[in-house]
Scaffold this motif. Structure first.
Motif, short mmCIF file in Angstrom:
data_model
loop_
_atom_site.label_atom_id
_atom_site.label_comp_id
_atom_site.label_asym_id
_atom_site.label_seq_id
_atom_site.Cartn_x
_atom_site.Cartn_y
_atom_site.Cartn_z
N HIS A 13 -2.69 -2.54 3.67
CA HIS A 13 -3.33 -3.67 3.00
C HIS A 13 -4.09 -4.58 3.97
CE1 HIS A 13 -0.88 -2.42 -0.33
NE2 HIS A 13 0.25 -2.85 0.22
N ALA A 100 -0.87 -5.21 -12.87
CA ALA A 100 -0.62 -4.34 -11.72
C ALA A 100 -0.03 -3.00 -12.14
CB ALA A 100 0.31 -5.05 -10.74
N MET A 101 0.91 -3.03 -13.04
CA MET A 101 1.55 -1.79 -13.51
C MET A 101 0.56 -0.92 -14.27
SD MET A 101 5.24 -3.37 -14.72
CE MET A 101 5.83 -1.80 -15.35
N ASN A 104 -1.81 0.55 -11.70
CA ASN A 104 -1.10 1.53 -10.89
C ASN A 104 -1.01 2.88 -11.60
OD1 ASN A 104 0.32 1.88 -8.35
ND2 ASN A 104 2.17 2.16 -9.56
N GLN A 107 -3.78 5.42 -11.08
CA GLN A 107 -3.82 6.13 -9.80
C GLN A 107 -5.05 5.78 -8.95
OE1 GLN A 107 -1.24 8.22 -8.76
NE2 GLN A 107 -0.20 7.49 -10.61
N ASP A 109 -7.02 4.46 -5.55
CA ASP A 109 -6.73 4.57 -4.12
C ASP A 109 -6.79 3.21 -3.43
OD1 ASP A 109 -6.55 7.59 -3.67
OD2 ASP A 109 -8.41 7.37 -4.81
N LEU A 111 -7.47 -1.20 -4.39
CA LEU A 111 -7.79 -2.31 -5.28
C LEU A 111 -8.39 -3.44 -4.47
CD1 LEU A 111 -4.62 -2.74 -7.58
CD2 LEU A 111 -6.87 -1.90 -8.27
N LYS A 127 3.40 -4.47 -6.03
CA LYS A 127 3.69 -3.77 -7.28
C LYS A 127 2.87 -2.51 -7.49
CE LYS A 127 6.47 -7.16 -8.34
NZ LYS A 127 7.93 -6.96 -8.35
N VAL A 128 1.97 -2.20 -6.55
CA VAL A 128 1.13 -1.01 -6.71
C VAL A 128 1.32 -0.06 -5.54
CG1 VAL A 128 -0.62 -2.24 -8.08
CG2 VAL A 128 -0.86 -2.15 -5.59
N ALA A 129 0.98 1.19 -5.76
CA ALA A 129 1.18 2.22 -4.73
C ALA A 129 -0.03 2.38 -3.83
CB ALA A 129 1.50 3.55 -5.40
N CYS A 130 -1.16 1.76 -4.18
CA CYS A 130 -2.39 1.96 -3.42
C CYS A 130 -2.62 0.81 -2.43
CB CYS A 130 -3.57 2.07 -4.37
SG CYS A 130 -3.91 0.54 -5.28
N VAL A 132 -4.52 -2.52 -0.99
CA VAL A 132 -5.05 -3.72 -1.64
C VAL A 132 -5.81 -4.55 -0.60
CG1 VAL A 132 -4.48 -5.89 -2.81
CG2 VAL A 132 -3.22 -3.79 -3.36
#
Length: 316
Positions: A13, A100-101, A104, A107, A109, A111, A127-130, A132
């Motif tokens: 991030h 966010a959910m 997410n 998918q 890559d 944000l 809260k996200v997997a990507c 930011v």
């Protein structure tokens, strides 16, 4: 690499300048130089992010910053989507966490997030997997603006260290000022802030700046004069008597600029309020690098996006 080390997955991030070392800042500026060359080619495309998805999520309007991030993503080959918050479920009561959910689940890559509340982007990043990127959160930080400002200065002056940089105007409400102070101090500049007492944050001296309340004193021998927008939309109450009075004492005109060095750069993050923060003849004059700041913005954002996604893959 990008966020403070104590945060989980910090390398994915860019939430603020505070988590960057001088070496990491310099590496981003060096890559940005290469991205400038790409943007000046006839064919302005790279394929390094082909097949990747970038979502620009702006809870606060900013045509300049959003379009810059959009161009950056597209020039790297990413698929870019601009999410219109004004017409989204957020306006119907959906919380930031719900948003966010939802995102997410798509998918993405990376944000790119701008929000009117300080800390909101960091919360979303948890809260996200990507990856930011903070494109501005309240009066907290705007890291890519500080990076593009530093790139512009370095291209003209050849360095940041030992330069005198005067940041003038609405320091109290400015995320640009905060990020620039952190970055310029990290690279060894002498940072001054110049503003009326009503527009200076309490304890600003603790950030390692010299404080001035007169433009003639604050601009004396400055190498760079960085004006800030008077952010009336974030003000509650009267911070200045009138815009006419503000320009008289703190607006940049030829008389005030004469106190800086003859080759001093004039900067402004935009959008400008002409005749309030800066006179038109100065904004459009030979010492102004305001248009170049816009160009450097695309290059810096390309460098940030490329670096973050490379790190997420473990390639650097």
């Amino acid at each position: 690499m990008i966020a403070p080390a104590q945060r989980p997955d910090a390398r994915r991030h860019l939430l603020g300048i505070g988590g960057l070392s001088p070496q990491e800042i310099t590496a981003l500026l060096d890559l940005s130089e290469a991205e400038v060359a790409v943007s000046r080619q006839t064919e302005k495309k790279k394929s390094v992010l082909k097949g990747r998805t970038q979502i620009n999520l702006f809870f606060e309007a900013s045509t300049r910053t959003q379009s810059s991030f959009e161009l950056a993503g597209k020039r790297l080959g990413a698929d870019v989507m601009n999410m219109s918050v004004a017409s989204s479920s957020v306006k119907k009561g959906e919380t930031l966490i719900d948003t966010a959910m939802t995102l997410n689940a798509m998918q993405p890559d990376i944000l790119i997030v701008r929000h009117h509340s300080a800390g909101a982007v960091a919360l979303l990043a948890q809260k996200v997997a990507c990856s930011v990127v903070n494109a501005g959160d309240g009066a907290h930080e705007h890291p890519t603006q500080a990076l593009l400002d530093a790139l512009t200065i370095r291209r003209h002056k050849g360095r940041i260290a030992r330069l005198i940089v005067a940041i003038c105007g609405d320091v109290l409400h400015s995320r640009v000022a905060r990020s620039n102070i952190l970055l310029l101090n990290a690279l060894g500049a002498e940072v001054r802030v110049v503003a009326p007492s009503t527009l200076l944050p309490s304890g600003i001296e603790e950030m390692g700046v010299r404080v001035f309340r007169r433009m003639d004193e604050g601009l004396k021998n400055a190498d760079v004069v960085m004006m800030l927008r008077l952010q009336r939309e974030r003000m509650e109450g009267a911070f200045v008597p009138s815009v006419r009075e503000y320009f008289r004492y703190f607006g940049l005109d030829a008389a005030k600029l004469a106190h800086a060095k003859p080759d001093a750069l004039v900067m402004h993050p935009g959008p400008m309020n002409r005749g309030v923060e800066i006179a038109s003849e100065i904004a459009d004059g030979p010492r102004s690098v305001i248009e170049e700041q816009v160009e450097m913005g695309v290059a810096v954002r390309m460098a940030v996006i490329e670096t973050l996604l490379a790190r997420a893959e473990g390639n650097t």
